[in-house]
Motif scaffolding. Structure first.
Motif, mmCIF file in Angstrom:
data_model
loop_
_atom_site.group_PDB
_atom_site.id
_atom_site.type_symbol
_atom_site.label_atom_id
_atom_site.label_comp_id
_atom_site.label_asym_id
_atom_site.label_seq_id
_atom_site.Cartn_x
_atom_site.Cartn_y
_atom_site.Cartn_z
ATOM 1 N N ASN A 86 -12.714 4.416 0.352
ATOM 2 C CA ASN A 86 -11.341 4.407 0.856
ATOM 3 C C ASN A 86 -11.064 5.620 1.731
ATOM 4 N N GLY A 92 -13.408 -1.315 -0.228
ATOM 5 C CA GLY A 92 -13.119 -0.268 -1.208
ATOM 6 C C GLY A 92 -12.121 -0.734 -2.246
ATOM 7 N N ALA A 93 -11.145 -1.535 -1.808
ATOM 8 C CA ALA A 93 -10.171 -2.075 -2.755
ATOM 9 C C ALA A 93 -10.838 -3.061 -3.707
ATOM 10 N N THR A 105 -12.823 -1.421 -6.457
ATOM 11 C CA THR A 105 -12.008 -0.810 -7.493
ATOM 12 C C THR A 105 -11.841 -1.732 -8.700
ATOM 13 N N LEU A 164 -12.125 -0.420 4.190
ATOM 14 C CA LEU A 164 -10.906 -0.257 3.398
ATOM 15 C C LEU A 164 -10.710 -1.447 2.461
ATOM 16 N N GLY A 208 -4.415 -2.224 -0.396
ATOM 17 C CA GLY A 208 -5.613 -1.811 0.331
ATOM 18 C C GLY A 208 -6.413 -2.991 0.839
ATOM 19 N N TYR A 261 -1.828 -0.511 -5.172
ATOM 20 C CA TYR A 261 -2.872 0.179 -4.410
ATOM 21 C C TYR A 261 -4.036 -0.762 -4.120
ATOM 22 N N GLY A 278 -6.538 -3.860 4.844
ATOM 23 C CA GLY A 278 -7.832 -3.893 5.517
ATOM 24 C C GLY A 278 -8.056 -5.211 6.240
ATOM 25 N N LEU A 321 0.820 -1.209 0.000
ATOM 26 C CA LEU A 321 0.000 0.000 0.000
ATOM 27 C C LEU A 321 0.855 1.260 0.000
#
Length: 207
Positions: free
Chosen positions: A169, A147-148, A151, A144, A123, A119, A127, A60
């Motif tokens: 995020n 959110g990854a 993506t 978190l 992430g 990223y 998390g 990260l």
């Protein structure tokens, strides 16, 4: 998060503007602050996060360092090429949006690909490691990681919509940062409270 509000469409005409420079400069600052934040979060619970946490932190933090680098290149050198080499600029913008550059953009292709990979993986793993550590707020850690995962859908979403995925995020980092601030301010953790209870419940030895 605020960088994504009203973001202009990614094309060569939007690159050579003051707004473009300001947005990318802000993106650099936000990424630097996020890097500082996850470093503090990791150092607060190194033992609890274990090897998975170390791997996640390296990934990260690398992702954020690459964001800083690519945002600098996009915000400062790239505008000067908008008129002289628009094909290169459009290629960089296409790669940044998750597409394929129609022209050779050199190392930028690898930098942008590595940025997305580190990223995303960082992430997700960070998390998960935070959730397992049970030190900071677990819903922030779960958000978190989620959110990854969200993506991943970037490649199938319209540009105007996928920018909303920056919000989970950002909210997760805010929640984790607040939780870190609370635990660092003297509030005892669950383990500390358990140790204290065990100590006070022991019988006192008499001479």
């Amino acid at each position: 998060m605020t960088v994504q509000i009203g973001h202009p469409h990614l094309d060569v005409t939007s690159v050579d503007t003051t707004e473009w420079v300001v947005r990318n400069t802000a993106k650099m600052a936000f990424a630097a602050l996020a890097l500082t934040g996850i470093t503090g979060i990791y150092l607060r619970q190194v033992k609890e996060m274990g090897v998975l946490g170390l791997i996640a932190y390296v990934l990260l933090s690398t992702g954020y360092l690459l964001i800083i680098s690519t945002a600098f290149l996009a915000g400062w050198p790239l505008p000067s090429l908008a008129e002289t080499d628009p094909d290169y600029v459009n290629g960089v913008l296409a790669a940044a949006a998750g597409g394929t550059a129609s022209t050779d953009i050199g190392l930028m292709q690898h930098a942008l690909a590595s940025e997305g990979l580190t990223y995303l993986a960082g992430g997700l793993l960070f998390g998960v490691a935070l959730f397992r550590a049970r030190v900071l707020c677990r819903w922030g850690a779960a958000l978190l990681a989620a959110g990854a995962l969200f993506t991943v859908s970037l490649s199938v979403l319209p540009e105007d919509f996928y920018r909303l995925l920056a919000y989970p995020n950002a909210l997760a980092l805010i929640a984790l940062g607040y939780s870190l601030w609370r635990t660092s301010g003297g509030s005892p953790s669950g383990a500390e409270m358990a140790d204290a209870a065990a100590t006070t419940s022991r019988p006192v030895a008499t001479s």
